[in-house]
Design a protein around this motif. Structure first.
Motif, PDB file in Angstrom:
ATOM      1  N   HIS A 161       1.129  -1.139  -0.153  1.00 45.41           N
ATOM      2  CA  HIS A 161       0.278  -0.092   0.215  1.00 45.41           C
ATOM      3  C   HIS A 161       0.834   1.303  -0.145  1.00 45.41           C
ATOM      4  O   HIS A 161       0.353   2.133  -1.005  1.00 45.41           O
ATOM      5  CB  HIS A 161      -1.121  -0.183   1.298  1.00 45.41           C
ATOM      6  CG  HIS A 161      -1.637   1.127   1.835  1.00 45.41           C
ATOM      7  ND1 HIS A 161      -2.485   1.914   0.613  1.00 45.41           N
ATOM      8  CD2 HIS A 161      -1.717   2.252   2.489  1.00 45.41           C
ATOM      9  CE1 HIS A 161      -2.978   2.747   1.169  1.00 45.41           C
ATOM     10  NE2 HIS A 161      -2.368   2.791   2.077  1.00 45.41           N
ATOM     11  N   HIS A 162       2.051   1.435   0.797  1.00 42.98           N
ATOM     12  CA  HIS A 162       2.824   2.033   0.554  1.00 42.98           C
ATOM     13  C   HIS A 162       4.023   2.650  -0.557  1.00 42.98           C
ATOM     14  O   HIS A 162       4.002   4.299  -0.702  1.00 42.98           O
ATOM     15  CB  HIS A 162       3.736   2.019   2.766  1.00 42.98           C
ATOM     16  CG  HIS A 162       2.659   2.423   3.181  1.00 42.98           C
ATOM     17  ND1 HIS A 162       2.014   2.208   4.011  1.00 42.98           N
ATOM     18  CD2 HIS A 162       2.502   4.193   4.266  1.00 42.98           C
ATOM     19  CE1 HIS A 162       1.346   1.741   5.167  1.00 42.98           C
ATOM     20  NE2 HIS A 162       1.610   3.928   5.199  1.00 42.98           N
ATOM     21  N   VAL A 163       3.867   1.697  -0.656  1.00 43.10           N
ATOM     22  CA  VAL A 163       4.656   1.595  -2.125  1.00 43.10           C
ATOM     23  C   VAL A 163       3.876   1.875  -3.317  1.00 43.10           C
ATOM     24  O   VAL A 163       4.649   3.142  -3.731  1.00 43.10           O
ATOM     25  CB  VAL A 163       5.197  -0.466  -2.857  1.00 43.10           C
ATOM     26  CG1 VAL A 163       5.910  -0.274  -4.087  1.00 43.10           C
ATOM     27  CG2 VAL A 163       6.554  -0.068  -2.152  1.00 43.10           C
ATOM     28  N   GLU A 164       2.777   1.565  -3.485  1.00 41.71           N
ATOM     29  CA  GLU A 164       2.126   3.106  -4.423  1.00 41.71           C
ATOM     30  C   GLU A 164       1.504   3.619  -4.048  1.00 41.71           C
ATOM     31  O   GLU A 164       1.225   5.481  -4.804  1.00 41.71           O
ATOM     32  CB  GLU A 164       0.750   1.747  -4.465  1.00 41.71           C
ATOM     33  CG  GLU A 164       0.028   0.137  -5.049  1.00 41.71           C
ATOM     34  CD  GLU A 164       1.172   0.351  -6.419  1.00 41.71           C
ATOM     35  OE1 GLU A 164       1.315   1.105  -7.306  1.00 41.71           O
ATOM     36  OE2 GLU A 164       2.376  -0.435  -6.709  1.00 41.71           O
ATOM     37  N   GLN A 165       1.784   4.454  -3.109  1.00 41.67           N
ATOM     38  CA  GLN A 165       1.067   5.600  -2.220  1.00 41.67           C
ATOM     39  C   GLN A 165       2.405   6.727  -3.167  1.00 41.67           C
ATOM     40  O   GLN A 165       2.665   7.599  -3.797  1.00 41.67           O
ATOM     41  CB  GLN A 165       1.545   5.847  -0.862  1.00 41.67           C
ATOM     42  CG  GLN A 165       0.128   6.095  -0.041  1.00 41.67           C
ATOM     43  CD  GLN A 165      -0.290   6.147   1.192  1.00 41.67           C
ATOM     44  OE1 GLN A 165       0.597   5.592   1.247  1.00 41.67           O
ATOM     45  NE2 GLN A 165      -1.152   7.414   1.600  1.00 41.67           N
ATOM     46  N   LEU A 166       3.573   6.604  -2.688  1.00 46.35           N
ATOM     47  CA  LEU A 166       5.079   6.791  -3.247  1.00 46.35           C
ATOM     48  C   LEU A 166       5.443   6.761  -4.971  1.00 46.35           C
ATOM     49  O   LEU A 166       5.606   8.012  -4.867  1.00 46.35           O
ATOM     50  CB  LEU A 166       6.101   5.915  -2.241  1.00 46.35           C
ATOM     51  CG  LEU A 166       7.390   6.009  -3.036  1.00 46.35           C
ATOM     52  CD1 LEU A 166       8.216   8.015  -1.973  1.00 46.35           C
ATOM     53  CD2 LEU A 166       8.804   5.485  -2.164  1.00 46.35           C
ATOM     54  N   ARG A 167       4.638   5.842  -4.931  1.00 49.97           N
ATOM     55  CA  ARG A 167       4.921   5.559  -6.664  1.00 49.97           C
ATOM     56  C   ARG A 167       4.591   6.783  -7.319  1.00 49.97           C
ATOM     57  O   ARG A 167       4.244   7.680  -8.110  1.00 49.97           O
ATOM     58  CB  ARG A 167       4.418   4.395  -7.184  1.00 49.97           C
ATOM     59  CG  ARG A 167       5.334   3.108  -7.223  1.00 49.97           C
ATOM     60  CD  ARG A 167       4.458   2.020  -7.856  1.00 49.97           C
ATOM     61  NE  ARG A 167       5.665   0.752  -7.843  1.00 49.97           N
ATOM     62  CZ  ARG A 167       6.739   0.270  -8.137  1.00 49.97           C
ATOM     63  NH1 ARG A 167       7.466   1.504  -9.225  1.00 49.97           N
ATOM     64  NH2 ARG A 167       7.152  -0.340  -8.025  1.00 49.97           N
ATOM     65  N   LYS A 168       2.523   7.218  -6.796  1.00 44.10           N
ATOM     66  CA  LYS A 168       1.804   8.223  -6.390  1.00 44.10           C
ATOM     67  C   LYS A 168       2.631   9.399  -7.154  1.00 44.10           C
ATOM     68  O   LYS A 168       2.620  10.124  -8.145  1.00 44.10           O
ATOM     69  CB  LYS A 168       0.396   7.910  -6.971  1.00 44.10           C
ATOM     70  CG  LYS A 168      -0.807   8.917  -6.653  1.00 44.10           C
ATOM     71  CD  LYS A 168      -1.468   8.693  -6.324  1.00 44.10           C
ATOM     72  CE  LYS A 168      -2.990   9.879  -7.270  1.00 44.10           C
ATOM     73  NZ  LYS A 168      -2.039  10.815  -7.074  1.00 44.10           N
ATOM     74  N   ILE A 169       2.809   9.759  -5.853  1.00 43.61           N
ATOM     75  CA  ILE A 169       3.535  10.777  -5.489  1.00 43.61           C
ATOM     76  C   ILE A 169       5.062  11.235  -6.890  1.00 43.61           C
ATOM     77  O   ILE A 169       5.222  12.123  -6.692  1.00 43.61           O
ATOM     78  CB  ILE A 169       4.579  10.603  -4.289  1.00 43.61           C
ATOM     79  CG1 ILE A 169       3.284  10.742  -3.041  1.00 43.61           C
ATOM     80  CG2 ILE A 169       5.461  12.330  -3.640  1.00 43.61           C
ATOM     81  CD1 ILE A 169       3.198  10.884  -1.867  1.00 43.61           C
ATOM     82  N   LEU A 170       5.660  10.134  -6.777  1.00 41.87           N
ATOM     83  CA  LEU A 170       7.059  10.823  -7.739  1.00 41.87           C
ATOM     84  C   LEU A 170       5.925  10.502  -9.300  1.00 41.87           C
ATOM     85  O   LEU A 170       6.603  11.351  -9.938  1.00 41.87           O
ATOM     86  CB  LEU A 170       7.569   9.433  -7.683  1.00 41.87           C
ATOM     87  CG  LEU A 170       8.436   8.774  -6.513  1.00 41.87           C
ATOM     88  CD1 LEU A 170       8.734   7.410  -6.909  1.00 41.87           C
ATOM     89  CD2 LEU A 170       9.304   9.935  -6.122  1.00 41.87           C
ATOM     90  N   LEU A 171       5.197   9.999  -9.492  1.00 40.67           N
ATOM     91  CA  LEU A 171       4.789  10.041 -10.693  1.00 40.67           C
ATOM     92  C   LEU A 171       4.172  11.731 -10.775  1.00 40.67           C
ATOM     93  O   LEU A 171       4.418  12.330 -11.984  1.00 40.67           O
ATOM     94  CB  LEU A 171       3.069   8.962 -10.991  1.00 40.67           C
ATOM     95  CG  LEU A 171       2.801   8.624 -12.418  1.00 40.67           C
ATOM     96  CD1 LEU A 171       3.584   8.391 -13.879  1.00 40.67           C
ATOM     97  CD2 LEU A 171       1.698   7.861 -12.650  1.00 40.67           C
ATOM     98  N   ASP A 172       3.156  12.152 -10.066  1.00 35.59           N
ATOM     99  CA  ASP A 172       3.169  13.445  -9.853  1.00 35.59           C
ATOM    100  C   ASP A 172       4.188  14.144  -9.711  1.00 35.59           C
ATOM    101  O   ASP A 172       3.632  15.771 -10.004  1.00 35.59           O
ATOM    102  CB  ASP A 172       1.780  13.407  -8.240  1.00 35.59           C
ATOM    103  CG  ASP A 172       0.566  12.935  -8.464  1.00 35.59           C
ATOM    104  OD1 ASP A 172       0.555  12.219  -9.664  1.00 35.59           O
ATOM    105  OD2 ASP A 172      -0.214  12.424  -7.789  1.00 35.59           O
ATOM    106  N   ASN A 173       5.034  13.777  -9.505  1.00 32.79           N
ATOM    107  CA  ASN A 173       5.903  15.247  -9.319  1.00 32.79           C
ATOM    108  C   ASN A 173       7.234  15.239 -10.437  1.00 32.79           C
ATOM    109  O   ASN A 173       8.539  15.405 -10.231  1.00 32.79           O
ATOM    110  CB  ASN A 173       6.538  15.064  -8.457  1.00 32.79           C
ATOM    111  CG  ASN A 173       6.533  15.422  -7.149  1.00 32.79           C
ATOM    112  OD1 ASN A 173       6.256  16.846  -6.749  1.00 32.79           O
ATOM    113  ND2 ASN A 173       4.958  14.821  -5.797  1.00 32.79           N
TER     114      ASN A 173
END
Length: 217
Positions: A161-173
């Protein structure tokens, strides 16, 4: 014969219940804030003791921890104690040679590599050789990773779950991913869940940055 500081070990175990790590060295890094809750860390080269374990994720972590703890507590050719460090990492056996971080991801044959990072005072030449041939000493290259910290549950589902959160943040940035995700665990199983320090990290292309740089570790 080595003298064991039983009172000291008991005191450290009691403090670890509430997430206090006494004298535990962490690998040095430079940290840059990306967003609220996510930082970019730049690690230099390190040395790790590692072991490969077959089985499910939690079982592999427990078996690997015991093997590596045996090494640092004296199961080596000089009967020498090596200071405990944090974090403990886990990576699939299929990707260990390809990526520098300690990653946590499932493979077809369920083989995992568990790592303890060695204190900075040691080198490959000065570290004692493990007694257990399942424990190896390996150099770890420097790396740049994006890190998301969390507490509480550290089950495979929570990590994912937290990996997916981090992936999304990296994509957004618009941050380019350069390797497999990492899970790092800083506290023993008996630490109160809300006091645990857990992290997921994803390797990124060096040069990606965020806000002000700080020196940590």
């Amino acid at each position: 014969m080595k003298l064991i500081d039983i009172p000291g070990q008991v005191a450290e175990s009691l403090l670890s219940i509430v997430g206090i790590r006494v004298g535990t060295e962490e690998p040095h890094y430079l940290s840059t804030e990306l967003t609220d809750g996510v930082v970019i860390r730049r690690y230099g080269p390190r040395i790790a003791a590692e072991t490969t374990v077959a089985g499910d994720e939690d079982r592999a972590r427990n078996i690997g921890f015991r093997r590596l703890a045996g090494y640092i507590f004296g199961a080596n050719h000089r009967d020498e104690t090596i200071a405990m460090t944090a974090p403990v990492g886990q990576q699939s056996a299929d990707t260990i040679a390809m990526t520098a971080p300690v990653a946590q991801s499932r493979t077809a044959d369920d083989k995992w590599v568990i790592r303890f990072f060695m204190p900075s005072k040691w080198s490959m030449e000065t570290l004692p050789e493990p007694d257990d041939d399942k424990v190896k000493l390996v150099p770890v290259s420097g790396e740049t990773v994006a890190v998301l910290r969390f507490s509480g549950d550290r089950s495979p589902q929570a990590v994912a779950h937290h990996v997916e959160q981090l992936r999304k943040i990296l994509l957004d940035n618009d941050i380019e991913v350069a390797g497999d995700p990492v899970a790092w665990f800083y506290d023993p199983p008996w630490t109160l869940p809300f006091r645990r320090r857990n992290e997921v990290a994803i390797p990124i292309t060096p040069g990606e940055s965020g806000a002000q740089t700080n020196r940590d570790g």
